[in-house]
Design a protein around this motif. Structure first.
Motif, PDB file in Angstrom:
ATOM      1  N   LYS A 215      12.938  64.061  81.047  1.00  9.39           N
ATOM      2  CA  LYS A 215      12.874  62.931  82.100  1.00  9.39           C
ATOM      3  C   LYS A 215      13.014  61.646  81.457  1.00  9.39           C
ATOM      4  N   GLU A 250      15.094  60.147  84.043  1.00  6.75           N
ATOM      5  CA  GLU A 250      14.693  59.138  84.876  1.00  6.75           C
ATOM      6  C   GLU A 250      14.428  57.755  84.251  1.00  6.75           C
ATOM      7  N   SER A 268      15.848  52.662  84.598  1.00  8.88           N
ATOM      8  CA  SER A 268      15.382  53.768  85.557  1.00  8.88           C
ATOM      9  C   SER A 268      16.637  54.199  86.372  1.00  8.88           C
ATOM     10  N   ASN A 269      16.508  55.482  86.344  1.00  7.78           N
ATOM     11  CA  ASN A 269      17.710  56.310  87.371  1.00  7.78           C
ATOM     12  C   ASN A 269      16.999  56.717  88.518  1.00  7.78           C
ATOM     13  N   SER A 270      15.681  56.494  88.448  1.00  7.17           N
ATOM     14  CA  SER A 270      15.064  57.246  89.681  1.00  7.17           C
ATOM     15  C   SER A 270      14.188  56.074  90.334  1.00  7.17           C
ATOM     16  N   ARG A 288      14.806  48.666  88.357  1.00 10.80           N
ATOM     17  CA  ARG A 288      15.717  49.504  87.515  1.00 10.80           C
ATOM     18  C   ARG A 288      16.108  49.156  86.199  1.00 10.80           C
ATOM     19  N   LEU A 314       5.479  59.458  84.394  1.00 10.84           N
ATOM     20  CA  LEU A 314       6.302  60.439  84.853  1.00 10.84           C
ATOM     21  C   LEU A 314       5.784  61.597  85.362  1.00 10.84           C
TER      22      LEU A 314
END
Ligand SMILES: [Mn+2]
Length: 317
Positions: A215, A250, A268-270, A288, A314
């Motif tokens: 992640k 993530e 950030s991808n999440s 992000r 995380l």
């Protein structure tokens, strides 16, 4: 807008200013604007702070490198600049001009000109010009259409970013009625790297570190790496996108030694809000995309601390 049109119509000589560290939106918009001004029978010159980067040379367009001495212009137009600082030393041209205008799409624009046309939610300054130039009575030609396409394509990440709205595609569709090679523009903007940049990226890809069951993906830059491939930092923007692409990531991190400490870039991808993590290390940014510079500690110490914090976040999601 009426004020801008009035100022443009009454000017004979016009200085046009892209922002420092010019990108294709500011360059494309300035070249399109200059071309439009010439169609109106005016003398327009685009003044750059530094020679545009090698990878933007394909854009073409005429510019004059600002060296300090410039005539007084009837009008100075700044395009894609959010504030006076982005004008660099060319603020002198701006300040000495009789009239000034500012056309831009940054929400944070400080409205620093006598007349300002700022559309904070427009995808690109090029998109604003698609609307504005016809209002000046200008008939767009192939050259102008190509410059505007370059501007919009670039600032939308080739129409992939969330800033793309239906209006963006409608204006772009109109541009495609003109004669220019849009596929080549997209290829040169997004799918082309010099051989040395390709090898630089390959080495970075090979060095990606992975934590928290994949992640968290991390890369570390060094001055030696840039030297090894003989490339200036500015030639490879958004290096943090390299670890960000890894499936399952993530949070992506990029560490870089700086004069005053260790720079950290967060993506950030999440739903993880990376600005909150970067604030803990004295930085800031957006949900992000965030960043910080840690002034104390070695690369290893800073890496350890930031990675630990990200893993903790995380694991507690
Ligand atoms: Mn822009």
């Amino acid at each position: 807008m009426e004020k801008l049109i009035e100022k443009i119509k009454s000017a004979n000589t016009i200085a046009v200013i892209p922002h420092i560290n010019a990108d294709p939106d500011t360059l494309g918009s300035c070249y399109a604007f200059c071309e439009a001004m010439r169609l109106m029978g005016k003398r327009a010159v685009c003044y750059v702070e530094e020679i545009p980067q090698q990878r933007f040379q394909f854009i073409g367009g005429e510019y004059t490198l600002y060296t300090g001495e410039v005539d007084v212009y009837d009008l100075c137009a700044s395009l894609d600049c959010g504030d006076m600082e982005r004008l660099g030393k060319r603020a002198e041209i701006f300040n000495s001009a009789h009239d000034t205008i500012n056309i831009d799409h940054h929400v944070t624009n400080t409205l620093f000109a006598q007349a300002n046309y700022v559309e904070g939610d427009a995808a690109a300054t090029g998109q604003i010009l698609c609307e504005f130039l016809p209002k000046l009575g200008i008939k767009i030609n192939d050259t102008i259409a190509r410059y505007l396409y370059i501007a919009i394509c670039s600032d939308t990440g080739c129409f992939k970013f969330s800033n793309v709205e239906s209006k963006t595609l409608r204006y772009t569709a109109d541009l495609l009625e003109y004669n220019f090679d849009h596929a080549e523009i997209a290829r040169l903007l997004f799918d082309t790297d010099s051989l040395s940049v390709t090898k630089f990226k390959a080495e970075l890809m090979g060095s990606i570190e992975s934590y928290a069951d994949g992640k968290l993906s991390v890369i570390e830059l060094s001055d030696e790496l840039y030297e090894k491939y003989g490339i200036p930092e500015s030639e490879v923007p958004n290096v943090v996108d390299i670890p960000r692409r890894v499936e399952g990531t993530e949070i992506a991190l990029c560490f870089k030694p700086k004069k005053d400490g260790i720079g950290v870039n967060f993506r950030s991808n999440s739903d993880v809000d990376v600005s909150k993590i970067s604030i803990k290390f004295g930085g800031g940014g957006h949900e992000r995309a965030a960043g910080c510079t840690v002034h104390e500690g070695t690369m290893q110490q800073v890496k350890r601390a930031v990675i630990d914090e990200c893993v903790r976040v995380l694991e507690n999601l």
